[in-house]
Every structure is written in C-alpha cells, then in structure tokens.
Write an enzyme that holds these catalytic residues in place. Structure first.
Site, short mmCIF file in Angstrom:
data_model
loop_
_atom_site.label_atom_id
_atom_site.label_comp_id
_atom_site.label_asym_id
_atom_site.label_seq_id
_atom_site.Cartn_x
_atom_site.Cartn_y
_atom_site.Cartn_z
CE LYS A 190 -1.98 2.66 3.03
NZ LYS A 190 -1.88 3.98 2.36
CD GLU A 401 9.64 10.93 13.75
OE1 GLU A 401 8.53 10.40 13.72
OE2 GLU A 401 10.65 10.44 13.20
P1 NAI Z 1 1.44 7.34 9.19
O1 NAI Z 1 2.19 6.37 10.03
O2 NAI Z 1 0.00 7.60 9.53
O3 NAI Z 1 1.48 6.87 7.65
C1 NAI Z 1 2.40 5.94 7.10
C2 NAI Z 1 1.66 4.92 6.25
O4 NAI Z 1 0.79 4.16 7.10
C3 NAI Z 1 0.76 5.51 5.16
O5 NAI Z 1 0.79 4.68 4.03
C4 NAI Z 1 -0.62 5.46 5.80
O6 NAI Z 1 -1.66 5.41 4.88
C5 NAI Z 1 -0.54 4.18 6.59
N1 NAI Z 1 -1.47 4.09 7.72
C6 NAI Z 1 -1.97 5.10 8.48
N2 NAI Z 1 -2.82 4.63 9.40
C7 NAI Z 1 -2.85 3.28 9.24
C8 NAI Z 1 -3.56 2.23 9.89
N3 NAI Z 1 -4.38 2.46 10.90
N4 NAI Z 1 -3.35 0.96 9.46
C9 NAI Z 1 -2.51 0.71 8.44
N5 NAI Z 1 -1.85 1.66 7.78
C10 NAI Z 1 -2.01 2.94 8.17
O7 NAI Z 1 2.24 8.69 9.16
P2 NAI Z 1 1.67 10.17 8.82
O8 NAI Z 1 0.32 10.34 9.43
O9 NAI Z 1 1.77 10.37 7.37
O10 NAI Z 1 2.75 11.08 9.57
C11 NAI Z 1 2.62 11.34 10.95
C12 NAI Z 1 3.95 11.27 11.65
O11 NAI Z 1 4.52 9.98 11.52
C13 NAI Z 1 5.04 12.19 11.11
O12 NAI Z 1 4.95 13.48 11.63
C14 NAI Z 1 6.28 11.48 11.59
O13 NAI Z 1 6.54 11.83 12.91
C15 NAI Z 1 5.92 10.02 11.52
N6 NAI Z 1 6.41 9.38 10.28
C16 NAI Z 1 7.55 8.63 10.35
C17 NAI Z 1 8.06 8.07 9.20
C18 NAI Z 1 9.30 7.27 9.21
O14 NAI Z 1 10.00 7.20 8.20
N7 NAI Z 1 9.64 6.59 10.27
C19 NAI Z 1 7.42 8.26 7.89
C20 NAI Z 1 6.20 9.02 7.93
C21 NAI Z 1 5.74 9.55 9.10
#
Ligand code: NAI
Ligand code: MG
Length: 507
Positions: A190, A401
C-alpha cells in the site's frame, strides 16, 4: 521570518496535466471497486498533480487473492531466475531515473537536485542489489552423524504485505518489494495517500518483468486501506515504515494471527559534538544529518544537537550562516536546496512546534521561526530551517519527533551526561558522533542506544548494511542480505534418516 535567500519561482513550462493512475492488481491496472479516487497534490505549489484510486477492504481482498494465486508458481522459480528479473527491473528503472525523480519531487515536495535524484538512483540500486543476492538464499547442513542428513531451506512466507509512508516513498517501496520478491514471496504494497505516483511508476516497470500477481500495489488511506491489509488473515507478514502510533496498531493486529512485523518507525536522533570537532566539515555534517534539505522529514534526522559548552556559541553562530545559505523553493527548480513539507496537516504540525518554542521564555531562537506570511514562500508548504538554543532535553521539542526542520541545541560538559541525555528518549534509531579522537568517538558510539551510529559523517543509509531501530523506533532490520533472510524467509529444517534397513528381496 527566514534568514534564507528568497525562493525561486515555479519551474518554467506549462502546467502538467493531471496524472490519472490506477492500482496494479493481478497484473492489470484497476480502479477501486467503489470508483472513488484521491487527489494527489504537489505540496510545493498547492496544486493537484494526479489522482489515484481510493482503495478499501474489498480492493485489498482482491489484491491478496491475486498475490496468493501467483505465489506457488513464483516460489518455484529458481532463485537465480528471480534475481535475473530483478536485475532487469533495475536496468529499466535506471533508464527512466530522471522521470522517476521528477515525479518524486512533484508529489513529495522534496527538491529534485538535493533529494529526488538520489532517491531515484537508490530505487534502481535496490533492485540490482537484491537481484544479485538471489544466490544467497541458501540453507545449511548440520553434522548430526552419518545416519542423518539434516539440512535447512530458506522458504518464502507467501503473501507479504507492505505499507510505506510518503517521505521517501519510492526508495522505501523498492526496499520492500525487491527483497520480498527475490526471496520468492508475492507482495501487496500500500502506497502512502500523499505520494503514490512514483510507487505506481515502479509497479509499472516491475509489471513488465514479473508474472501477474507477484507484485500488487494498492492506493488508499491508512484506516480504510492500510488497516485491512495489516489484519488480512492470508497476509503472512506485514512490513511497515511510518509513525510509531500506527506501527503499534499494526503490531496489535498482527498478534491476532502471530504474524511477524518488521517495523521501521520514528526517531529523535542525537548528534554529539566534542570540543575538538569545532570545524567547518562538522557544520556541513550537522546540516546533512539533520536532513535540512529534506525539510527534515526523515526518521533518521539528527534533531537533538548536543554541543560541548566550550564551542557552543561559536559553533551555533556558524551553523546559522550555513543553514541560512540554503535556498528554499520550488522542488523542481535546479537551484532549490530545500523543498516543501508534504501536506497542510504536517505543515501545521511543524508550525505548532515552532510556535511552542517561540512561546518558551527559556528557549532562544537562533535562526528561522514561523514561515513568512507573504511572498513566494506562501505558494507551497515551505517551512524554514529553525534552531532553538538553551533548550532542555526534557522539553517537548527535544522529545517528540517533529518531522520538520526544527533543531534543538543542548550544551554539555561531561561526556557521561551527554550520553545519558542522548539515551533519555523512547526512540533509538540513529545517532551521530563528531570527534577527531576516534577512541573517544567509538566509546560514545557503543554507549549510545541506537540501531545505527555514524562517526564523523551524516549521510544516508547504505544498501548492504542492516538498518533499523531499537526501543520504540522499531523492530527488525532491512536493507541487507541478513535483513532479506530474516524478514522475508522462513527457515525450514529437514531431517532425513539415512540408516533405514535395506529392502528385503521380494519372495
Ligand atoms: P502514518 O504512520 O500515519 O502513515 C504511514 C503509512 O501508514 C501511510 O501509508 C498510511 O496510509 C498508513 N497508515 C496510516 N494509518 C494506518 C492504519 N491504521 N493501518 C494501516 N496503515 C495505516 O504517518 P503520517 O500520518 O503520514 O505522519 C505522521 C507522523 O509519523 C510524522 O509526523 C512522523 O513523525 C511520523 N512518520 C515517520 C516516518 C518514518 O520514516 N519513520 C514516515 C512518515 C511519518
Ligand atoms: Mg497518520
């Protein structure tokens, strides 16, 4: 307001047409069953760039069915032949690198010159790296005695699920697809709702070289489309990169069916600068490790700067000059160093942290601050590199973060105290140590709680090196041979009795 140079205008040329893309399921391009779509925006211009299907559970079910149908035949393809196909994908990706880089820059807001081109290169390299490792999917024999043949096989798991974020979408997708498929699994990935286009382009190239159903890419929101993938009973493993909060939810869902989940989550990584490292190359290293040219939207950003008190003021002064020289602007402009934050929600969140810092009497703003309210930088979600000094390690800005260009600087005198503060975090992803005294630097490197430590450099991850975090930064390691074997294969042990009695002659 920004000390940075004025932003350039948008890149010349006509506005690109909206890209309308579909999902790759079972070797065919498909819309969502519901017919609904998500608009993908260019965050540097706040303009629509494309649209993709808004997938849901029923679409995930179709993709998992396709992956499950493709699995038995794919698992039986000789490893070297799977590897050969990945090598061909690597070549095809290399030929279309610039197109991929421009797509990455347009949808993520990451600057083409400083970020997106490197990411596109890494995508091709990842397919070639794992393609070359196909011959290493081998087992062992164990000397249990002459009467026993005991050997192990590295078998694929079956259908693997992968969920990637938007910050390095193409690279992270490649780093999940290539090892999973090399090891003989089929995959349902995804893409992130904010940056699915480059991932779909990669899917298209894979599609030219792989049997239908081996790779399936779905698009949709996290709750609607990611959650059903994470909890799907036929998905044998879920590899996730993203926020710690969602990572925990995915782990809970996987516990129901005892599925393994490598998680690559957030970070709040320390950079410890010793007094002998008061030099220009260290300033460059701090700018690099803070990932300012990626708007610091990186899990490995060295966002807590522990500076020795003897060099604190002079180092910060010169760091401000370095940071202010970076050019913020349209991601596609060749002169841009720093692009745009991914979307309005993240932009508002980052601004909230900056406002919190400005409201703290004890915190001193040394550069940056809130984004300008007028001028060219209002065209997109442009944040300004910001440094707060005299902060404490307990403060929210030093603990959470931020995922934006906000660096906190904290002075130290005693080495043990610096390491104690560095380790006083629920995260443990990366760390950076700066000193010409290698003995001292390595002592610190070993004492710091992180999955990845760099000494005297602030670069990005390297293929071949196991990468991942400790504590709430995640579990499991990816990017390496060991990562492929641990994350994408299961070891089966086989015992053969070589001492069965001889067949009696027929009477
Ligand atoms: P997120 O963790 O919500 O999104 C990452 C992925 O997970 C996306 O593809 C999203 O659609 C999916 N996702 C979201 N909720 C889900 C669920 N309940 N079940 C399965 N998949 C799900 O991150 P978001 O909201 O874009 O960013 C929020 C914060 O997360 C950022 O401010 C940062 O602190 C952190 N982050 C960390 C990353 C890393 O590389 N470790 C990358 C992106 C965000
Ligand atoms: Mg989220």
């Amino acid at each position: 307001m920004s000390d940075s140079q004025p932003a350039s205008g948008p890149a010349p040329g006509p506005k690109p047409a909206i890209l309308s893309k579909q999902m790759l399921i079972g070797g065919a391009w498909q819309p969502a069953v519901s017919g609904r779509t998500i608009v993908v925006k260019n965050p540097g211009r706040r303009e629509p760039l494309g649209e993709v299907p808004r997938g849901e559970k029923v679409d995930i079910d179709r993709a998992v069915d396709a992956a499950a149908a493709a699995f038995p035949a794919w698992a039986r393809v000789a490893a070297r032949d799977r590897g050969r196909r990945l090598l061909a994908i690597g070549e095809a990706l290399e030929a279309r690198q610039e197109e991929l880089a421009r797509l990455i820059a347009s949808e993520t807001g990451n600057a083409l010159r400083t970020q997106a081109r490197g990411e596109a290169r890494m995508v091709a390299d990842a397919f070639r790296y794992f393609g070359g490792l196909a011959g290493e999917l081998k087992g062992v024999t164990i000397p249990l005695g002459e009467g026993q043949l005991s050997y192990s096989r590295r078998e694929p798991l079956g259908v693997v699920g992968a969920i990637v974020p938007w910050n390095a979408p193409a690279q992270l997708a490649a780093l999940k697809i290539a090892p999973a498929v090399c090891a003989g699994n089929t995959i349902v990935l995804k893409a992130a709702e904010d940056a699915p286009l480059a991932v779909l382009m990669i899917a298209g190239i894979c599609h030219d070289h792989l049997p239908p159903g081996v790779i399936n890419v779905v698009t949709g929101y996290g709750e609607e489309c990611g959650a059903p993938l994470a909890s799907h009973p036929r998905v044998r493993k879920v590899s996730f990169t993203g926020s710690t909060a969602v990572g925990k939810a995915i782990m809970r869902a996987a516990a129901e069916r005892v599925a393994p989940v490598p998680l690559e989550l957030g970070g709040k990584s320390p950079s410890i600068v010793y007094p002998d490292a008061d030099e220009d190359w260290v300033l460059d290293g701090i700018v690099a490790s803070m990932r300012f040219t990626r708007q610091s939207q990186s899990c490995t950003a060295g966002s807590r700067l522990f500076l020795h008190a003897d060099i604190y003021e002079s180092f910060l002064d010169r760091l401000v000059t370095r940071t202010a020289a970076l050019r913020i602007g349209d991601p596609l402009d060749e002169t841009t160093d720093i692009g745009a934050i991914i979307n309005e929600r993240q932009f508002t969140k980052v601004c909230g942290y900056v406002a919190d810092g400005l409201n703290r009497p004890e915190a001193r703003l040394v550069t940056g601050g809130l984004p300008p309210k007028e001028g060219p930088l209002t065209r997109g979600y442009f944040a300004v590199p910001t440094i707060f000094a005299d902060t404490s390690n307990d403060w929210r800005l030093a603990r959470e973060e931020i995922f934006g260009p906000v660096l906190v600087a904290i002075p130290w005198r005693d080495e043990d105290e610096a390491i104690r503060m560095a380790n006083d975090s629920h995260y443990g992803l990366a760390a950076y140590i700066w000193s010409r005294d290698i003995g001292r630097a390595l002592r610190a490197a070993h004492a710091v709680e992180a999955g990845w430590v760099q000494v005297n450099q602030g670069g990005g991850q390297a293929l071949g090196q196991s990468y991942g975090g400790i504590k709430e930064s995640g579990i499991g390691r990816e990017m390496s041979l060991e990562g492929m074997l641990d994350s994408f294969t299961e070891t089966k042990s086989v015992n053969v009795n070589l001492a069965i009695p001889p067949l009696r002659a027929a009477r």
